[in-house]
Scaffold this active site. Structure first.
Site, PDB file in Angstrom:
ATOM      1  N   SER A  20       0.815  -1.226   0.000  1.00 56.38           N
ATOM      2  CA  SER A  20       0.000   0.000   0.000  1.00 56.38           C
ATOM      3  C   SER A  20       0.847   1.275   0.000  1.00 56.38           C
ATOM      4  O   SER A  20       0.494   2.237  -0.697  1.00 56.38           O
ATOM      5  CB  SER A  20      -0.964  -0.003   1.185  1.00 56.38           C
ATOM      6  N   LYS A  69     -10.095  -5.129  10.843  1.00 60.10           N
ATOM      7  CA  LYS A  69     -11.217  -4.425  10.189  1.00 60.10           C
ATOM      8  C   LYS A  69     -12.462  -4.327  11.078  1.00 60.10           C
ATOM      9  O   LYS A  69     -13.222  -3.374  10.961  1.00 60.10           O
ATOM     10  CB  LYS A  69     -11.545  -5.087   8.853  1.00 60.10           C
ATOM     11  N   ASN A  90     -12.178  -0.647   6.200  1.00 58.31           N
ATOM     12  CA  ASN A  90     -10.785  -0.727   5.740  1.00 58.31           C
ATOM     13  C   ASN A  90     -10.200   0.656   5.454  1.00 58.31           C
ATOM     14  O   ASN A  90      -9.043   0.776   5.093  1.00 58.31           O
ATOM     15  CB  ASN A  90     -10.664  -1.631   4.506  1.00 58.31           C
ATOM     16  N   GLY A 132     -13.848 -17.915   3.597  1.00 62.12           N
ATOM     17  CA  GLY A 132     -13.526 -16.946   4.644  1.00 62.12           C
ATOM     18  C   GLY A 132     -14.743 -16.141   5.027  1.00 62.12           C
ATOM     19  O   GLY A 132     -15.699 -15.995   4.222  1.00 62.12           O
ATOM     20  N   GLY A 134     -14.116 -13.278   7.353  1.00 63.04           N
ATOM     21  CA  GLY A 134     -13.517 -12.173   8.108  1.00 63.04           C
ATOM     22  C   GLY A 134     -13.860 -10.834   7.468  1.00 63.04           C
ATOM     23  O   GLY A 134     -14.833 -10.713   6.694  1.00 63.04           O
ATOM     24  N   GLY A 135     -13.064  -9.833   7.776  1.00 63.59           N
ATOM     25  CA  GLY A 135     -13.332  -8.475   7.311  1.00 63.59           C
ATOM     26  C   GLY A 135     -13.399  -8.357   5.796  1.00 63.59           C
ATOM     27  O   GLY A 135     -14.268  -7.664   5.257  1.00 63.59           O
ATOM     28  N   ALA A 136     -12.520  -9.051   5.096  1.00 64.70           N
ATOM     29  CA  ALA A 136     -12.498  -8.930   3.631  1.00 64.70           C
ATOM     30  C   ALA A 136     -13.742  -9.572   3.031  1.00 64.70           C
ATOM     31  O   ALA A 136     -14.378  -8.996   2.135  1.00 64.70           O
ATOM     32  CB  ALA A 136     -11.232  -9.575   3.070  1.00 64.70           C
ATOM     33  N   TYR A 230      -1.619 -11.677  -2.364  1.00 61.21           N
ATOM     34  CA  TYR A 230      -0.709 -11.468  -3.483  1.00 61.21           C
ATOM     35  C   TYR A 230       0.701 -11.574  -2.939  1.00 61.21           C
ATOM     36  O   TYR A 230       0.916 -11.411  -1.734  1.00 61.21           O
ATOM     37  CB  TYR A 230      -0.926 -10.076  -4.118  1.00 61.21           C
TER      38      TYR A 230
HETATM   39  P1  NDP Z   1      -9.478 -11.456   8.908  1.00 63.49           P
HETATM   40  O1  NDP Z   1      -8.426 -11.686   9.913  1.00 63.49           O
HETATM   41  O2  NDP Z   1     -10.600 -10.542   9.203  1.00 63.49           O
HETATM   42  O3  NDP Z   1     -10.162 -12.881   8.531  1.00 63.49           O
HETATM   43  C1  NDP Z   1      -9.349 -13.992   8.274  1.00 63.49           C
HETATM   44  C2  NDP Z   1     -10.191 -15.103   7.657  1.00 63.49           C
HETATM   45  O4  NDP Z   1      -9.306 -16.137   7.234  1.00 63.49           O
HETATM   46  C3  NDP Z   1     -11.180 -15.740   8.631  1.00 63.49           C
HETATM   47  O5  NDP Z   1     -12.315 -16.117   7.907  1.00 63.49           O
HETATM   48  C4  NDP Z   1     -10.396 -16.959   9.146  1.00 63.49           C
HETATM   49  O6  NDP Z   1     -11.232 -18.013   9.556  1.00 63.49           O
HETATM   50  C5  NDP Z   1      -9.679 -17.363   7.877  1.00 63.49           C
HETATM   51  N1  NDP Z   1      -8.439 -18.125   8.085  1.00 63.49           N
HETATM   52  C6  NDP Z   1      -7.307 -17.690   8.704  1.00 63.49           C
HETATM   53  N2  NDP Z   1      -6.347 -18.656   8.639  1.00 63.49           N
HETATM   54  C7  NDP Z   1      -6.901 -19.702   7.991  1.00 63.49           C
HETATM   55  C8  NDP Z   1      -6.410 -20.988   7.607  1.00 63.49           C
HETATM   56  N3  NDP Z   1      -5.159 -21.380   7.923  1.00 63.49           N
HETATM   57  N4  NDP Z   1      -7.224 -21.813   6.927  1.00 63.49           N
HETATM   58  C9  NDP Z   1      -8.489 -21.430   6.606  1.00 63.49           C
HETATM   59  N5  NDP Z   1      -9.022 -20.212   6.954  1.00 63.49           N
HETATM   60  C10 NDP Z   1      -8.224 -19.378   7.630  1.00 63.49           C
HETATM   61  O7  NDP Z   1      -8.710 -11.047   7.571  1.00 63.49           O
HETATM   62  P2  NDP Z   1      -9.275 -10.222   6.326  1.00 63.49           P
HETATM   63  O8  NDP Z   1     -10.626 -10.756   6.041  1.00 63.49           O
HETATM   64  O9  NDP Z   1      -9.097  -8.789   6.543  1.00 63.49           O
HETATM   65  O10 NDP Z   1      -8.245 -10.627   5.140  1.00 63.49           O
HETATM   66  C11 NDP Z   1      -8.281 -11.911   4.555  1.00 63.49           C
HETATM   67  C12 NDP Z   1      -7.283 -11.997   3.390  1.00 63.49           C
HETATM   68  O11 NDP Z   1      -7.663 -11.145   2.327  1.00 63.49           O
HETATM   69  C13 NDP Z   1      -5.846 -11.623   3.746  1.00 63.49           C
HETATM   70  O12 NDP Z   1      -4.987 -12.494   3.038  1.00 63.49           O
HETATM   71  C14 NDP Z   1      -5.720 -10.215   3.219  1.00 63.49           C
HETATM   72  O13 NDP Z   1      -4.378  -9.879   2.910  1.00 63.49           O
HETATM   73  C15 NDP Z   1      -6.557 -10.334   1.948  1.00 63.49           C
HETATM   74  N6  NDP Z   1      -7.085  -9.026   1.500  1.00 63.49           N
HETATM   75  C16 NDP Z   1      -6.652  -8.536   0.315  1.00 63.49           C
HETATM   76  C17 NDP Z   1      -7.153  -7.359  -0.172  1.00 63.49           C
HETATM   77  C18 NDP Z   1      -6.693  -6.852  -1.477  1.00 63.49           C
HETATM   78  O14 NDP Z   1      -6.976  -5.689  -1.772  1.00 63.49           O
HETATM   79  N7  NDP Z   1      -6.053  -7.647  -2.307  1.00 63.49           N
HETATM   80  C19 NDP Z   1      -8.131  -6.567   0.583  1.00 63.49           C
HETATM   81  C20 NDP Z   1      -8.552  -7.206   1.808  1.00 63.49           C
HETATM   82  C21 NDP Z   1      -8.014  -8.371   2.252  1.00 63.49           C
HETATM   83  P3  NDP Z   1     -11.815 -18.099  11.075  1.00 63.49           P
HETATM   84  O15 NDP Z   1     -13.028 -17.208  11.116  1.00 63.49           O
HETATM   85  O16 NDP Z   1     -12.150 -19.541  11.225  1.00 63.49           O
HETATM   86  O17 NDP Z   1     -10.707 -17.646  11.988  1.00 63.49           O
END
Ligand code: NDP
Length: 287
Positions: A20, A69, A90, A132, A134-136, A230
């Site tokens: 970023s 997030k 974000n 997933g 999470g936040g994304a 990425y």
């Molecule tokens: P969060 O921490 O909010 O959420 C993480 C998610 O990943 C949860 O659903 C978690 O599951 C799951 N998870 C974590 N580790 C594992 C694993 N080993 N196996 C399976 N599931 C797993 O993160 P974000 O949602 O903010 O980000 C997620 C991804 O998206 C990151 O890689 C981030 O870099 C990428 N991203 C890229 C963007 C871009 O512009 N290219 C923008 C936003 C995000 P659980 O709920 O079970 O813990």
């Protein structure tokens, strides 16, 4: 940059991989807006303190990445429609008074949709698997639904969180004939041969070199496997999908597009993304 340059940054944990700063500095040069943009590592239990310190040092805006997030959403008292829909923020927008309420927005959905369009990917009537919750995943689910696919299955390591996510998006009250939403735990993934047109990896598994375990039957010959992560090399998820003949894409384009939207929110100017995409791709290949 002069000492009068405005201060922005990206906050996360981990953060050293983030491109970023490079993107925002490129946008700044292109638009002739002087700014300082840094990568800020916050302790896992220190998000609020780190944000407050940044604001007292004159910071005017932050991008927020893994895993903050939801905390960023809670930090704000004023939310955009997109942030409210996602329940995740974000992009933080501050005024010069460090005590003033902060505004939160979410540009992940716009970023993903612009990158899918850039890559010629149509969503209407398609079967989508979103990995997933999470936040994304929260940030992109609304725009994905709005694109009118046939159905979306959200699969997450923690199945409860996936269920909550689709309920938050009205799964229980959705009328017949509109996008069908369902959820499951990755461990209970249906093994009955459903194949998807688009699989989006919105887990952070790729950051630790892991890949959510899925049966090969989720892929068909034209499946697109999109990893939001990425890096200098394809992720394990992308390698798995490519080895089965699917088209694999990483999240670099989404990163640039969501950054462009944040830049617009902060500066009121929409930067060109094409050159920045190309430059970043080149840098990744040569590092
Ligand atoms: P969060 O921490 O909010 O959420 C993480 C998610 O990943 C949860 O659903 C978690 O599951 C799951 N998870 C974590 N580790 C594992 C694993 N080993 N196996 C399976 N599931 C797993 O993160 P974000 O949602 O903010 O980000 C997620 C991804 O998206 C990151 O890689 C981030 O870099 C990428 N991203 C890229 C963007 C871009 O512009 N290219 C923008 C936003 C995000 P659980 O709920 O079970 O813990």
């Amino acid at each position: 940059m002069s000492i009068h340059s405005k201060k922005y940054g990206v906050i996360g944990n981990p953060i050293s991989h983030s491109r970023s700063p490079l993107i925002h500095q490129a946008f700044a040069l292109q638009t002739d807006i002087p700014l300082i943009y840094s990568a800020i590592l916050a302790p896992l239990d220190g998000f609020t303190d780190t944000v407050n310190r940044f604001r007292t040092e004159g910071g005017l805006g932050l991008n927020v990445t893994v895993p903050f997030k939801h905390e960023a959403f809670a930090y704000c008292t004023d939310h955009s429609e997109r942030a409210l829909q996602a329940g995740a923020v974000n992009t933080l927008i501050f005024s010069e008074d460090p005590q003033a309420p902060a505004r939160g927005d979410n540009t992940d959905g716009v970023g993903l949709m612009r990158d899918l369009a850039y890559n010629g990917i149509e969503l209407t009537g398609k079967r989508i698997l979103l990995l997933g919750a999470g936040g994304a995943a929260r940030g992109v689910l609304g725009p994905l639904i709005a694109a009118n696919p046939a159905n979306i299955l959200v699969a997450n390591r923690n199945g409860e969180t996936a269920g909550q996510l689709i309920r938050d998006f009205g799964a229980d009250s959705r009328p017949q004939g509109v996008v069908s939403l369902s959820a499951c735990a990755l461990a209970d993934f249906p093994l009955d041969g459903i194949a998807f047109d688009l699989i989006i990896n919105a887990t952070s598994a790729s950051l630790s070199g892991e890949c959510p375990a899925l049966p090969d039957t989720v892929l068909h010959i034209n499946t697109i496997a999109y990893d939001m992560a990425y890096g200098t090399a394809p992720t394990v998820f992308m390698d798995w999908a490519s080895a089965k003949g699917a088209r694999a894409l990483d999240g670099l384009g989404m990163l640039v597009e969501q950054a462009a939207e944040s830049f617009y929110l902060w500066h009121g100017v929409y930067p060109q993304t094409e050159q920045v995409r190309a430059r970043l791709r080149e840098e990744l290949h040569s590092s």
